[in-house]
Write an enzyme that holds these catalytic residues in place. Structure first.
Site, PDB file in Angstrom:
ATOM      1  N   ASP A  27       0.874  -1.155   0.000  1.00  0.00           N
ATOM      2  CA  ASP A  27       0.000   0.000   0.000  1.00  0.00           C
ATOM      3  C   ASP A  27       0.926   1.223   0.000  1.00  0.00           C
ATOM      4  OD1 ASP A  27      -2.355   1.596   0.345  1.00  0.00           O
ATOM      5  OD2 ASP A  27      -1.844   1.785   2.465  1.00  0.00           O
ATOM      6  N   ASP A  29       0.004   5.214   1.004  1.00  0.00           N
ATOM      7  CA  ASP A  29      -0.113   6.185   2.101  1.00  0.00           C
ATOM      8  C   ASP A  29      -0.168   5.456   3.437  1.00  0.00           C
ATOM      9  OD1 ASP A  29      -0.214   8.685   3.197  1.00  0.00           O
ATOM     10  OD2 ASP A  29      -2.334   9.023   2.817  1.00  0.00           O
TER      11      ASP A  29
END
Length: 307
Positions: A27, A29
């Protein structure tokens, strides 16, 4: 976390895990950056993984950027990344509409960003709807707003121009039973620094679902679509793949849904207290959100990569 499935990843266990995987999904952020600030050590981790022959990919539910925009941001922050390694929901949604929905050459009503428009057009799908839709007339007029007869689907992503009139127009399209309904993701909040948050795409999608009394198909995490997409393109074997994320309900659940190994990093949203709550709940669905391993930061991978 003694007796927990969620083991701290360090030492021999870290080396064993890295040896057991060929592909690693990150992922963005909360994992490799926060906002515009890179997580210390993250670029070195990504670049060293590649030097060690690992396939590295990035899966994000953010629909406000194209793959190219993400790759450019990553390069600026010091990551060795190509556009093809990035799978965001703007791109994922375009591929889903093209392949699963067979809408190439067709038109959709898009509640989303310019980046989504660009990704749709790149696969031959036209759109109407991007930008403001101002209120005019009264309730009697709203039920009769002009609709584009070529629209085959309503597509909902993050839309900073979301409004009552857009919601109404989406409803009028979706009253037509043959109109498809697709959303990018169900994240209801976007966390910011200092414990702050703003509403996420899931809030907009739920508003449209409530108005239309219909459920959208979603392509973002934890739906397996984007993993299936990259796995087919790059020959990724799920048995030798690791998902790294900071959210239990999206990243870790995606890993569980797809049969991947899972690693939680504590630089983002979810905490070990959240993990314990799921693990002790006695609920099978919540226990699927318990990761195999955790680290304080992905920089904790550096010792095994620099040795």
């Amino acid at each position: 976390m003694s007796g927990s499935k969620c083991a701290r990843l360090q030492g021999d266990l870290l080396q064993q895990l890295l040896d057991s995987v060929d592909s690693i999904l990150f992922d963005c952020d909360g994992v490799i950056w926060r906002g515009d600030q890179v997580i210390p050590g993250a670029p070195q981790v990504i670049n060293l993984l590649k030097q060690h022959g690992k396939k590295v990919f990035f899966l994000t539910n953010n629909s406000t950027k194209t793959r190219r925009m993400y790759a450019d941001k990553m390069s600026t922050l010091g990551f060795d990344v190509t556009e093809q390694e990035v799978f965001g929901t703007a791109y994922g949604c375009a591929v889903f509409l093209q392949t699963a929905c067979r809408l190439q050459g067709q038109k959709v009503f898009l509640m989303g960003s310019q980046a989504m428009r660009q990704e749709l057009e790149a696969v031959g799908i036209q759109q109407t709807g991007v930008g403001p839709d101002h209120v005019s007339g009264g309730p009697g007029d709203w039920a009769n707003v002009p609709l584009d007869p070529e629209v085959k689907a309503v597509v909902v992503g993050f839309d900073q121009d979301f409004s009552y009139m857009k919601l109404n127009r989406a409803l009028q399209y979706l009253i037509q039973k043959d109109c498809l309904f697709v959303g990018t993701n169900r994240d209801t909040r976007l966390p910011l620094e200092g414990g702050r948050a703003v509403p996420g795409t899931g809030c907009l999608l739920q508003a449209v679902e409530t108005a239309a009394q219909r459920q959208a198909q979603t392509v973002g995490k934890p739906s397996p679509f984007m993993f299936d997409c990259l796995a087919s393109q790059f020959g990724v074997e799920r048995e030798r793949c690791l998902m790294v994320g900071d959210r239990l309900d999206t990243d870790i659940l995606l890993g569980s849904n797809c049969g991947l190994k899972t690693l939680l990093t504590l630089t983002g949203v979810s905490t070990l207290q959240d993990v314990a709550g799921h693990e002790e709940s006695g609920c099978a669905e919540r226990r699927r959100m318990v990761p195999d391993f955790y680290v304080e930061s992905i920089a904790d991978l550096l010792p095994a990569l620099q040795g």
